[in-house]
Design a protein around this motif. Structure first.
Motif, PDB file in Angstrom:
ATOM      1  N   ARG A  34       0.823  -1.209   0.000  1.00  0.00           N
ATOM      2  CA  ARG A  34       0.000   0.000   0.000  1.00  0.00           C
ATOM      3  C   ARG A  34       0.857   1.258   0.000  1.00  0.00           C
ATOM      4  O   ARG A  34       0.569   2.230  -0.726  1.00  0.00           O
ATOM      5  N   LEU A  35       1.920   1.269   0.796  1.00  0.00           N
ATOM      6  CA  LEU A  35       2.787   2.444   0.855  1.00  0.00           C
ATOM      7  C   LEU A  35       3.507   2.669  -0.472  1.00  0.00           C
ATOM      8  O   LEU A  35       3.675   3.814  -0.913  1.00  0.00           O
ATOM      9  N   ALA A  36       3.931   1.600  -1.122  1.00  0.00           N
ATOM     10  CA  ALA A  36       4.581   1.736  -2.426  1.00  0.00           C
ATOM     11  C   ALA A  36       3.620   2.345  -3.436  1.00  0.00           C
ATOM     12  O   ALA A  36       3.999   3.195  -4.252  1.00  0.00           O
ATOM     13  N   GLU A  37       2.356   1.937  -3.361  1.00  0.00           N
ATOM     14  CA  GLU A  37       1.340   2.500  -4.254  1.00  0.00           C
ATOM     15  C   GLU A  37       1.127   3.981  -3.970  1.00  0.00           C
ATOM     16  O   GLU A  37       1.068   4.811  -4.888  1.00  0.00           O
ATOM     17  N   LEU A  38       1.034   4.341  -2.692  1.00  0.00           N
ATOM     18  CA  LEU A  38       0.769   5.728  -2.314  1.00  0.00           C
ATOM     19  C   LEU A  38       1.946   6.649  -2.598  1.00  0.00           C
ATOM     20  O   LEU A  38       1.760   7.854  -2.821  1.00  0.00           O
ATOM     21  N   ALA A  39       3.153   6.113  -2.600  1.00  0.00           N
ATOM     22  CA  ALA A  39       4.328   6.938  -2.903  1.00  0.00           C
ATOM     23  C   ALA A  39       4.285   7.452  -4.335  1.00  0.00           C
ATOM     24  O   ALA A  39       4.863   8.508  -4.645  1.00  0.00           O
ATOM     25  N   GLY A  40       3.639   6.712  -5.210  1.00  0.00           N
ATOM     26  CA  GLY A  40       3.431   7.180  -6.578  1.00  0.00           C
ATOM     27  C   GLY A  40       4.700   7.456  -7.348  1.00  0.00           C
ATOM     28  O   GLY A  40       4.743   8.374  -8.174  1.00  0.00           O
ATOM     29  N   GLY A  41       5.748   6.693  -7.087  1.00  0.00           N
ATOM     30  CA  GLY A  41       7.000   6.881  -7.805  1.00  0.00           C
ATOM     31  C   GLY A  41       7.892   7.956  -7.209  1.00  0.00           C
ATOM     32  O   GLY A  41       8.986   8.220  -7.729  1.00  0.00           O
ATOM     33  N   GLY A  42       7.450   8.581  -6.087  1.00  0.00           N
ATOM     34  CA  GLY A  42       8.244   9.618  -5.454  1.00  0.00           C
ATOM     35  C   GLY A  42       9.001   9.115  -4.238  1.00  0.00           C
ATOM     36  O   GLY A  42       9.118   7.912  -4.005  1.00  0.00           O
ATOM     37  N   ARG A  43       9.499  10.055  -3.452  1.00  0.00           N
ATOM     38  CA  ARG A  43      10.283   9.736  -2.262  1.00  0.00           C
ATOM     39  C   ARG A  43       9.379   9.642  -1.038  1.00  0.00           C
ATOM     40  O   ARG A  43       8.370  10.342  -0.945  1.00  0.00           O
ATOM     41  N   ALA A  44       9.769   8.769  -0.094  1.00  0.00           N
ATOM     42  CA  ALA A  44       8.990   8.571   1.123  1.00  0.00           C
ATOM     43  C   ALA A  44       9.820   8.924   2.344  1.00  0.00           C
ATOM     44  O   ALA A  44      11.035   8.700   2.381  1.00  0.00           O
ATOM     45  N   LEU A  45       9.149   9.469   3.347  1.00  0.00           N
ATOM     46  CA  LEU A  45       9.773   9.794   4.621  1.00  0.00           C
ATOM     47  C   LEU A  45       9.017   9.052   5.717  1.00  0.00           C
ATOM     48  O   LEU A  45       7.796   9.201   5.842  1.00  0.00           O
ATOM     49  N   GLU A  46       9.744   8.247   6.503  1.00  0.00           N
ATOM     50  CA  GLU A  46       9.118   7.534   7.611  1.00  0.00           C
ATOM     51  C   GLU A  46       9.434   8.226   8.924  1.00  0.00           C
ATOM     52  O   GLU A  46      10.595   8.374   9.304  1.00  0.00           O
ATOM     53  N   PHE A  47       8.388   8.652   9.632  1.00  0.00           N
ATOM     54  CA  PHE A  47       8.539   9.142  10.995  1.00  0.00           C
ATOM     55  C   PHE A  47       8.683   7.934  11.914  1.00  0.00           C
ATOM     56  O   PHE A  47       7.911   6.976  11.816  1.00  0.00           O
ATOM     57  N   ALA A  48       9.649   7.988  12.839  1.00  0.00           N
ATOM     58  CA  ALA A  48       9.918   6.880  13.763  1.00  0.00           C
ATOM     59  C   ALA A  48      10.249   5.611  12.975  1.00  0.00           C
ATOM     60  O   ALA A  48       9.561   4.597  13.059  1.00  0.00           O
ATOM     61  N   ILE A  49      11.343   5.675  12.226  1.00  0.00           N
ATOM     62  CA  ILE A  49      11.709   4.588  11.319  1.00  0.00           C
ATOM     63  C   ILE A  49      12.166   3.345  12.060  1.00  0.00           C
ATOM     64  O   ILE A  49      12.129   2.236  11.517  1.00  0.00           O
ATOM     65  N   GLY A  50      12.567   3.489  13.310  1.00  0.00           N
ATOM     66  CA  GLY A  50      12.952   2.335  14.112  1.00  0.00           C
ATOM     67  C   GLY A  50      14.129   1.580  13.532  1.00  0.00           C
ATOM     68  O   GLY A  50      15.120   2.164  13.104  1.00  0.00           O
ATOM     69  N   THR A  51      14.003   0.257  13.496  1.00  0.00           N
ATOM     70  CA  THR A  51      15.079  -0.595  12.978  1.00  0.00           C
ATOM     71  C   THR A  51      14.900  -0.912  11.500  1.00  0.00           C
ATOM     72  O   THR A  51      15.634  -1.733  10.955  1.00  0.00           O
ATOM     73  N   GLY A  52      13.916  -0.265  10.855  1.00  0.00           N
ATOM     74  CA  GLY A  52      13.741  -0.446   9.419  1.00  0.00           C
ATOM     75  C   GLY A  52      12.751  -1.514   9.022  1.00  0.00           C
ATOM     76  O   GLY A  52      12.772  -1.980   7.881  1.00  0.00           O
ATOM     77  N   ARG A  53      11.849  -1.879   9.923  1.00  0.00           N
ATOM     78  CA  ARG A  53      10.879  -2.943   9.624  1.00  0.00           C
ATOM     79  C   ARG A  53      10.141  -2.708   8.314  1.00  0.00           C
ATOM     80  O   ARG A  53      10.030  -3.614   7.481  1.00  0.00           O
ATOM     81  N   VAL A  54       9.666  -1.478   8.100  1.00  0.00           N
ATOM     82  CA  VAL A  54       8.925  -1.141   6.878  1.00  0.00           C
ATOM     83  C   VAL A  54       9.843  -0.515   5.836  1.00  0.00           C
ATOM     84  O   VAL A  54       9.703  -0.790   4.637  1.00  0.00           O
TER      85      VAL A  54
END
Length: 253
Positions: A34-54
């Motif tokens: 779902r996140l890959a779809e919503l990014a729409g080919g652009g860049r993504a920023l994760e708040f509280a990225i943690g250990t990189g699970r997502v």
């Protein structure tokens, strides 16, 4: 309990559970899709990225991911999996820290917005997301629905999960809209280990108002990452907020 104290080296070490829990493929894969779809080919920023699970599987899908993370031990653990060139991370509070560049997607998963313990801090998080997004950009939040209906009258605690070797219970301060989650894990020796985390719970309608204050509109809300209908019985939700495609202009008088 300060967040920096909660997410220490021991918590970071215990966080990753490959193939099980929140790392189980049936939990993780729909979120990444779902996140890959919503990014729409652009860049993504994760708040509280943690250990990189997502972030790690999302980057493997070709989405450039940057992170903001308060916990140094969590960042250190992420660095054993990906270097700064692969997934840049800014150390800081997700309600205020700034990552370079502009993004099409900011996301905040697995209830983490509730780690901000004041309403003002949560509103600031929305505004920080808006600052990082271009026109039409999206802010995605995964969050649980407060389960106050299961709280017996006059009681302050409820068991929300129980299985062999584990009990999870929440204690509520309904006046202050605060909850502390208590996670009890029992070893084979019969000894119990306790991990606690404080949260400020947010009703979906309150979350929508926070979005409006930051200039967002609610684009969609589902009960999970796969798009199930959100109902009065849903225990969590995935809400997608979007900025206007064009800056708002005041009509001439």
């Amino acid at each position: 309990m300060r967040q920096e104290e909660i997410w220490d080296e021991e918590a970071a070490r215990r966080y990753d559970t490959p193939g099980t829990g929140m790392f189980a493929p049936e939990v993780l894969q729909p979120a990444v899709d779902r996140l890959a779809e919503l990014a729409g080919g652009g860049r993504a920023l994760e708040f509280a990225i943690g250990t990189g699970r997502v972030a790690l599987p999302l980057a493997e899908r070709g989405v450039p991911v940057t992170g903001i993370e308060l916990s140094r031990p969590m960042i250190d653990r992420l660095r054993t999996k990906a270097d700064e060139a692969a997934i840049p991370v800014v150390a800081g509070d997700m309600s205020a820290a700034t990552a370079p560049g502009e993004y099409t997607l900011v996301y905040l998963v697995y209830n983490t917005i509730s780690n901000l313990l004041t309403q003002a801090g949560q509103v600031a998080c929305f505004r920080n997301a808006a600052r990082h997004l271009g026109p039409g950009g999206r802010f995605v939040i995964e969050l649980w629905v407060p389960e106050l209906r299961s709280l017996p009258p006059g009681k302050q605690a409820t068991v929300w999960h129980s299985e062999p070797g584990y009990i999870g219970l929440d204690t509520y301060d309904v006046l202050g809209q605060q909850v502390v989650s208590h996670h009890f894990r029992f070893g084979e020796d019969g000894q119990a280990r306790l991990f606690r985390s404080p949260h400020r719970y947010i009703w979906p309608s309150e979350l929508d108002l926070m979005g409006q204050l930051a200039g967002f509109e609610l684009e969609s809300r589902h009960a999970d990452w796969s798009g199930a209908e959100f109902t009065a019985e849903s225990r969590s939700h995935v809400s997608v907020y979007r900025l206007p495609s064009q800056p708002h202009r005041t009509s001439p008088r």
